[in-house]
Write a protein that holds these residues in place. Structure first.
Motif, PDB file in Angstrom:
ATOM      1  N   VAL A 123     -15.797  15.586  68.462  1.00 47.94           N
ATOM      2  CA  VAL A 123     -15.942  15.612  66.998  1.00 47.94           C
ATOM      3  C   VAL A 123     -17.281  16.239  66.618  1.00 47.94           C
ATOM      4  O   VAL A 123     -17.353  17.096  65.727  1.00 47.94           O
ATOM      5  N   LEU A 124     -18.360  15.830  67.301  1.00 48.23           N
ATOM      6  CA  LEU A 124     -19.688  16.369  66.988  1.00 48.23           C
ATOM      7  C   LEU A 124     -19.766  17.861  67.300  1.00 48.23           C
ATOM      8  O   LEU A 124     -20.285  18.637  66.491  1.00 48.23           O
ATOM      9  N   LEU A 125     -19.248  18.286  68.449  1.00 54.15           N
ATOM     10  CA  LEU A 125     -19.285  19.712  68.790  1.00 54.15           C
ATOM     11  C   LEU A 125     -18.526  20.548  67.770  1.00 54.15           C
ATOM     12  O   LEU A 125     -18.987  21.630  67.379  1.00 54.15           O
ATOM     13  N   THR A 126     -17.394  20.051  67.324  1.00 55.94           N
ATOM     14  CA  THR A 126     -16.612  20.756  66.296  1.00 55.94           C
ATOM     15  C   THR A 126     -17.424  20.872  65.004  1.00 55.94           C
ATOM     16  O   THR A 126     -17.468  21.926  64.373  1.00 55.94           O
TER      17      THR A 126
ATOM     18  N   THR B 161     -18.936  22.159  79.521  1.00 56.03           N
ATOM     19  CA  THR B 161     -18.428  23.490  79.155  1.00 56.03           C
ATOM     20  C   THR B 161     -16.931  23.453  78.865  1.00 56.03           C
ATOM     21  O   THR B 161     -16.455  24.175  77.998  1.00 56.03           O
ATOM     22  N   LYS B 162     -16.180  22.601  79.562  1.00 54.28           N
ATOM     23  CA  LYS B 162     -14.744  22.462  79.270  1.00 54.28           C
ATOM     24  C   LYS B 162     -14.544  21.997  77.837  1.00 54.28           C
ATOM     25  O   LYS B 162     -13.730  22.554  77.089  1.00 54.28           O
ATOM     26  N   LEU B 163     -15.303  20.988  77.426  1.00 61.55           N
ATOM     27  CA  LEU B 163     -15.184  20.455  76.066  1.00 61.55           C
ATOM     28  C   LEU B 163     -15.647  21.486  75.031  1.00 61.55           C
ATOM     29  O   LEU B 163     -15.013  21.665  73.986  1.00 61.55           O
ATOM     30  N   MET B 164     -16.749  22.177  75.323  1.00 59.51           N
ATOM     31  CA  MET B 164     -17.248  23.187  74.388  1.00 59.51           C
ATOM     32  C   MET B 164     -16.247  24.333  74.234  1.00 59.51           C
ATOM     33  O   MET B 164     -16.047  24.848  73.125  1.00 59.51           O
ATOM     34  N   ASP B 165     -15.617  24.729  75.313  1.00 64.52           N
ATOM     35  CA  ASP B 165     -14.588  25.764  75.259  1.00 64.52           C
ATOM     36  C   ASP B 165     -13.400  25.302  74.413  1.00 64.52           C
ATOM     37  O   ASP B 165     -12.876  26.067  73.597  1.00 64.52           O
TER      38      ASP B 165
END
Length: 178
Positions: free
Chosen positions: A67-70, A133-137
């Motif tokens: 949620v935060l990265l989005t 990196t998986k989550l950021m991707d």
């Protein structure tokens, strides 16, 4: 005008950046530009060029960090970048296995990195370059780069991941705005 956010800045106040953190976390013992809880904070200004998140993601399990990265991705300009540094769980495990004294085992590179040292907030998750990196991707960051930790000056424990917004031509190595 360059806009740079230092999220969860703690005691790492950066001149020329907008330093944001919840002063109550450290009983007001540090300087901020904006006093706010990073989990609830919503940037309402112009799109930003840089975001720094230094040793904060360990407080967020994967669902909350997604949620935060989005949210953070939506704050960036096209071509803007995010710098995230954290303790690498793989290095922490190696350090635990190599520890030869109780003090070393319980120290900042070993067990303390798993559980945290603050009285008022505890680590919720342990990350490594692959999991971050998986989550950021998944949320849409592009041109992901991972290297040794930089900001805490502990590359034997930490890693730094840089991601960009949109289809851009990032420099060959991340440009660190210090």
């Amino acid at each position: 005008m360059t806009i740079a956010l230092n999220l969860a800045c703690g005691r790492d106040f950066r001149k020329g950046w907008i330093n944001i953190d919840n002063q109550q976390m450290y009983h007001g013992d540090f300087e901020v530009d904006v006093d706010a809880d990073i989990f609830d904070y919503h940037w309402t200004g112009e799109k930003v060029d840089f975001i720094l998140v230094n040793h904060f993601i360990q407080y967020a399990p994967p669902d909350k960090l997604k949620v935060l990265l989005t949210r953070w991705l939506s704050w960036l300009k096209d071509g803007g970048s995010i710098y995230i540094e954290a303790g690498d769980i793989l290095n922490v495990c190696r350090n635990i296995l190599k520890a030869t004294t109780v003090e070393e085992l319980n120290g900042k590179n070993c067990v303390m990195q798993l559980y945290g040292i603050d009285d008022n907030i505890w680590n919720k998750w342990a990350w490594c370059p692959a999991s971050l990196t998986k989550l950021m991707d998944e949320v849409g960051f592009t041109n992901l780069f991972t290297g040794l930790g930089y900001f805490h000056q502990n590359p034997s424990r930490d890693f730094l991941t840089v991601g960009y917004k949109g289809d851009c031509n990032p420099p060959p190595l991340p440009v660190l705005i210090i």
